[in-house]
Design a protein around this motif. Structure first.
Motif, PDB file in Angstrom:
ATOM      1  N   GLY A  59      -1.594   8.789  -5.370  1.00 21.83           N
ATOM      2  CA  GLY A  59      -0.970   9.101  -4.092  1.00 21.83           C
ATOM      3  C   GLY A  59       0.775   8.845  -3.702  1.00 21.83           C
ATOM      4  O   GLY A  59       1.142   8.343  -4.683  1.00 21.83           O
ATOM      5  N   ARG A  60       1.203   8.310  -2.533  1.00 22.85           N
ATOM      6  CA  ARG A  60       2.346   8.368  -1.932  1.00 22.85           C
ATOM      7  C   ARG A  60       2.775   6.452  -2.770  1.00 22.85           C
ATOM      8  O   ARG A  60       2.064   5.934  -2.370  1.00 22.85           O
ATOM      9  CB  ARG A  60       2.748   8.440  -0.586  1.00 22.85           C
ATOM     10  CG  ARG A  60       3.427   9.077  -0.690  1.00 22.85           C
ATOM     11  CD  ARG A  60       3.682   9.512   0.577  1.00 22.85           C
ATOM     12  NE  ARG A  60       3.337   9.331   1.982  1.00 22.85           N
ATOM     13  CZ  ARG A  60       3.497   8.169   2.766  1.00 22.85           C
ATOM     14  NH1 ARG A  60       4.411   7.890   2.611  1.00 22.85           N
ATOM     15  NH2 ARG A  60       2.895   8.668   3.644  1.00 22.85           N
ATOM     16  N   LEU A  61       3.880   5.736  -3.069  1.00 19.63           N
ATOM     17  CA  LEU A  61       3.215   4.133  -3.123  1.00 19.63           C
ATOM     18  C   LEU A  61       4.380   4.101  -2.108  1.00 19.63           C
ATOM     19  O   LEU A  61       5.725   4.055  -1.931  1.00 19.63           O
ATOM     20  CB  LEU A  61       5.017   4.399  -4.757  1.00 19.63           C
ATOM     21  CG  LEU A  61       3.980   5.650  -6.318  1.00 19.63           C
ATOM     22  CD1 LEU A  61       4.458   4.295  -6.840  1.00 19.63           C
ATOM     23  CD2 LEU A  61       2.289   5.196  -6.024  1.00 19.63           C
ATOM     24  N   ALA A  62       3.649   3.909  -0.772  1.00 22.04           N
ATOM     25  CA  ALA A  62       4.319   3.816   0.120  1.00 22.04           C
ATOM     26  C   ALA A  62       4.364   2.408   0.612  1.00 22.04           C
ATOM     27  O   ALA A  62       2.490   2.086  -0.298  1.00 22.04           O
ATOM     28  CB  ALA A  62       3.935   4.399   1.363  1.00 22.04           C
ATOM     29  N   VAL A  63       4.543   1.216   1.488  1.00 26.03           N
ATOM     30  CA  VAL A  63       4.200   0.583   1.698  1.00 26.03           C
ATOM     31  C   VAL A  63       2.562   0.277   2.629  1.00 26.03           C
ATOM     32  O   VAL A  63       1.695  -0.497   1.699  1.00 26.03           O
ATOM     33  CB  VAL A  63       4.599   0.003   3.106  1.00 26.03           C
ATOM     34  CG1 VAL A  63       4.153  -2.148   3.314  1.00 26.03           C
ATOM     35  CG2 VAL A  63       6.592  -0.719   2.299  1.00 26.03           C
ATOM     36  N   GLU A  64       2.417   1.053   3.588  1.00 23.23           N
ATOM     37  CA  GLU A  64       0.832   1.421   4.056  1.00 23.23           C
ATOM     38  C   GLU A  64      -0.498   1.204   3.229  1.00 23.23           C
ATOM     39  O   GLU A  64      -1.804   1.455   3.051  1.00 23.23           O
ATOM     40  CB  GLU A  64       0.821   2.057   5.344  1.00 23.23           C
ATOM     41  CG  GLU A  64       1.151   3.960   4.258  1.00 23.23           C
ATOM     42  CD  GLU A  64       1.793   4.968   4.809  1.00 23.23           C
ATOM     43  OE1 GLU A  64       2.803   5.512   4.473  1.00 23.23           O
ATOM     44  OE2 GLU A  64       3.533   3.827   4.260  1.00 23.23           O
ATOM     45  N   LYS A  65      -0.105   2.210   1.924  1.00 19.60           N
ATOM     46  CA  LYS A  65      -1.160   2.388   1.044  1.00 19.60           C
ATOM     47  C   LYS A  65      -1.489   0.984   0.050  1.00 19.60           C
ATOM     48  O   LYS A  65      -2.815   1.213  -0.396  1.00 19.60           O
ATOM     49  CB  LYS A  65      -0.336   3.073   0.036  1.00 19.60           C
ATOM     50  CG  LYS A  65      -0.356   4.330   0.011  1.00 19.60           C
ATOM     51  CD  LYS A  65      -1.220   5.339   0.915  1.00 19.60           C
ATOM     52  CE  LYS A  65      -0.523   6.846   0.970  1.00 19.60           C
ATOM     53  NZ  LYS A  65      -1.777   7.881   1.861  1.00 19.60           N
ATOM     54  N   ASN A  66      -1.204  -0.314   0.235  1.00 24.32           N
ATOM     55  CA  ASN A  66      -1.415  -1.745  -0.164  1.00 24.32           C
ATOM     56  C   ASN A  66      -2.075  -1.794  -1.479  1.00 24.32           C
ATOM     57  O   ASN A  66      -2.218  -1.611  -2.258  1.00 24.32           O
ATOM     58  CB  ASN A  66      -2.281  -1.583   0.925  1.00 24.32           C
ATOM     59  CG  ASN A  66      -2.096  -2.054   1.952  1.00 24.32           C
ATOM     60  OD1 ASN A  66      -1.304  -2.467   2.597  1.00 24.32           O
ATOM     61  ND2 ASN A  66      -3.190  -1.567   3.057  1.00 24.32           N
ATOM     62  N   ILE A  67      -0.662  -0.325  -2.973  1.00 26.61           N
ATOM     63  CA  ILE A  67      -1.655  -0.194  -4.169  1.00 26.61           C
ATOM     64  C   ILE A  67      -0.897  -1.764  -4.665  1.00 26.61           C
ATOM     65  O   ILE A  67      -1.941  -2.204  -5.596  1.00 26.61           O
ATOM     66  CB  ILE A  67      -0.275   0.893  -4.534  1.00 26.61           C
ATOM     67  CG1 ILE A  67      -0.430   2.080  -3.908  1.00 26.61           C
ATOM     68  CG2 ILE A  67      -1.018   1.034  -6.098  1.00 26.61           C
ATOM     69  CD1 ILE A  67       0.829   2.845  -4.028  1.00 26.61           C
ATOM     70  N   ASN A  68      -0.270  -2.549  -4.215  1.00 26.56           N
ATOM     71  CA  ASN A  68      -0.082  -4.081  -4.907  1.00 26.56           C
ATOM     72  C   ASN A  68      -1.575  -4.825  -4.907  1.00 26.56           C
ATOM     73  O   ASN A  68      -0.992  -5.661  -5.435  1.00 26.56           O
ATOM     74  CB  ASN A  68       1.063  -4.563  -3.670  1.00 26.56           C
ATOM     75  CG  ASN A  68       0.533  -5.236  -2.141  1.00 26.56           C
ATOM     76  OD1 ASN A  68       0.637  -4.192  -1.226  1.00 26.56           O
ATOM     77  ND2 ASN A  68       0.741  -6.561  -1.916  1.00 26.56           N
ATOM     78  N   GLU A  69      -1.994  -4.164  -3.960  1.00 27.05           N
ATOM     79  CA  GLU A  69      -3.063  -4.522  -3.396  1.00 27.05           C
ATOM     80  C   GLU A  69      -3.869  -4.858  -4.999  1.00 27.05           C
ATOM     81  O   GLU A  69      -4.812  -6.376  -5.439  1.00 27.05           O
ATOM     82  CB  GLU A  69      -4.176  -5.335  -2.446  1.00 27.05           C
ATOM     83  CG  GLU A  69      -3.490  -5.553  -1.109  1.00 27.05           C
ATOM     84  CD  GLU A  69      -4.065  -5.194   0.100  1.00 27.05           C
ATOM     85  OE1 GLU A  69      -5.447  -4.605   0.495  1.00 27.05           O
ATOM     86  OE2 GLU A  69      -3.880  -5.527   1.408  1.00 27.05           O
ATOM     87  N   LEU A  70      -3.490  -3.247  -4.955  1.00 25.14           N
ATOM     88  CA  LEU A  70      -4.740  -3.338  -6.798  1.00 25.14           C
ATOM     89  C   LEU A  70      -4.075  -3.421  -7.922  1.00 25.14           C
ATOM     90  O   LEU A  70      -5.091  -4.244  -8.529  1.00 25.14           O
ATOM     91  CB  LEU A  70      -4.736  -1.440  -6.060  1.00 25.14           C
ATOM     92  CG  LEU A  70      -5.364  -1.181  -7.582  1.00 25.14           C
ATOM     93  CD1 LEU A  70      -7.056  -1.149  -7.637  1.00 25.14           C
ATOM     94  CD2 LEU A  70      -4.976   0.639  -7.508  1.00 25.14           C
TER      95      LEU A  70
END
Length: 395
Positions: free
Chosen positions: A221-232
């Protein structure tokens, strides 16, 4: 007496975002245009152009695309807007020349707003689809929280006013339909899945997939703030049962450098693989070689990438937020985790990756059965019926 064949329609898709933009709404519009063209309809798309310059028209395989003069916004990598005083006359002129049988607006902003207004004025049928919540704009509005709440409130109000003029209104999930009834006062909203081509992500007979050397978690997906990829990424070193797992991240976006920095600081850069934008076939391969798919985003109205992972028969770990719970039968095809809780996310990932192959396969098969309700043909049949003014049921 033979039944007369229904005449092809001239369809206008009014889309503020369209490929080469990479997001769920843009992809839905592309699939919609492609399918309607394949069914013999004449398809036009109104969309922003992706760079500076005047309005122009391009002939693509799936549609005639009219790219409107647009302007960049400083808070987003590629999203662009049209100014009403520039675009409205151009939209009116284009629609008058196209002479559509139906207009399908994809949002109540900018292009969609003017297109629905034109349809109402000229007694042309219109369908309106909502792909996101006004609050989704929060990360891109450099204003204090209290002001953002006012913006969201007014945006819901505008949605009700503008979409209320359309002949039919849809949104991808029952949850979103409920929110539109409550907050936009739109009483007749049809929950209609964006749909996916389920067979595209199934393993072909005799096909062999080369797996990674380590248990693999996939995000796409998009590497955007609302995707919370940092949490993963931050959950990865907290995994106890499977401490050698890796993450593959497919997609690009404004958060990439920030996410790379987090992986560096945690000392796990070698376990977080950023694959960037990939082809459709490379994405399919990524789904098929992963062991579990994770979507930590909390602003998903449907999540096409999760549907694709389910159709590839993969277990999922999803944030317990927005529409994602609709895609999980807890302990059957995956698990939900508490948004923001890295320990909970790590435990759920551990739980799936520590299963034996047979257990994970059982989860994957359950997910595949679940996603059959989102088959693209069913979605496209429904939209084609709406375009002709027919009644549509979601059951």
């Amino acid at each position: 007496m033979p039944v007369a064949e229904e005449k092809p329609l001239t369809i206008v898709i009014a889309a503020d975002t369209y490929p080469p933009d990479v997001n769920g709404a843009a992809m839905f519009c592309y699939r919609l245009a492609t399918e309607m063209h394949a069914r013999g309809h004449r398809v036009h798309v109104l969309a922003v152009r992706g760079d500076k310059g005047k309005t122009f028209t391009e002939i693509r395989d799936e549609a005639i695309v009219h790219r409107l003069e647009s302007h960049s916004v400083p808070t987003h990598e590629y999203f662009r807007i049209v100014f009403p005083w520039e675009a409205n006359k151009q939209i009116d002129k284009l629609l008058a020349g196209i002479k559509p049988d139906v207009i399908h607006a994809q949002s109540h902003y900018m292009i969609g707003q003017r297109s629905i207004g034109w349809a109402r004025k000229n007694k042309v049928r219109s369908v309106a689809t909502n792909h996101f919540m006004p609050e989704n704009l929060d990360p891109f509005l450099p204003f204090p929280r209290w002001f953002k709440r006012i913006v969201a409130h007014n945006s819901w109000k505008d949605m009700g006013k503008i979409f209320g003029r359309a002949s039919a209104v849809t949104t991808p999930t029952p949850l979103a339909a409920k929110a539109m009834r409550e907050r936009a006062k739109l009483m007749n909203v049809l929950p209609l899945s964006n749909g996916i081509e389920v067979g595209n992500y199934e393993l072909a007979p005799g096909e062999q997939i080369i797996k990674n050397d380590f248990p693999t978690i996939l995000f796409a997906g998009r590497l955007a703030v609302e995707k919370n990829i940092n949490e993963l990424i931050e959950a990865l070193p907290l995994m106890r049962e499977v401490p050698n797992a890796i993450i593959e991240i497919v997609g690009g976006g404004e958060q990439r450098s920030h996410l790379e920095k987090i992986a560096d600081e945690l000392g796990i850069r070698d376990r977080v693989r950023f694959l960037g934008h990939v082809s459709d076939e490379e994405l399919r391969q990524a789904y098929l070689r992963c062991d579990v798919f994770c979507q930590p985003g909390t602003a998903e109205l449907q999540s096409l990438v999760t549907l694709e992972a389910l159709s590839a028969s993969k277990p999922v770990v999803l944030a317990n937020a927005m529409a994602l719970p609709h895609l999980v039968d807890e302990g059957v095809n995956g698990y939900m985790f508490k948004p923001g809780d890295r320990e909970d996310l790590a435990q759920k990932l551990d739980r799936i990756l520590s299963m034996d192959e047979a257990q994970r396969l059982k989860f994957g098969e359950a997910g595949h059965r679940k996603v059959l309700n989102h088959a693209q043909k069913k979605t496209m049949d429904s939209f084609e019926a709406l375009y002709r003014g027919e009644e549509v049921s979601t059951h």
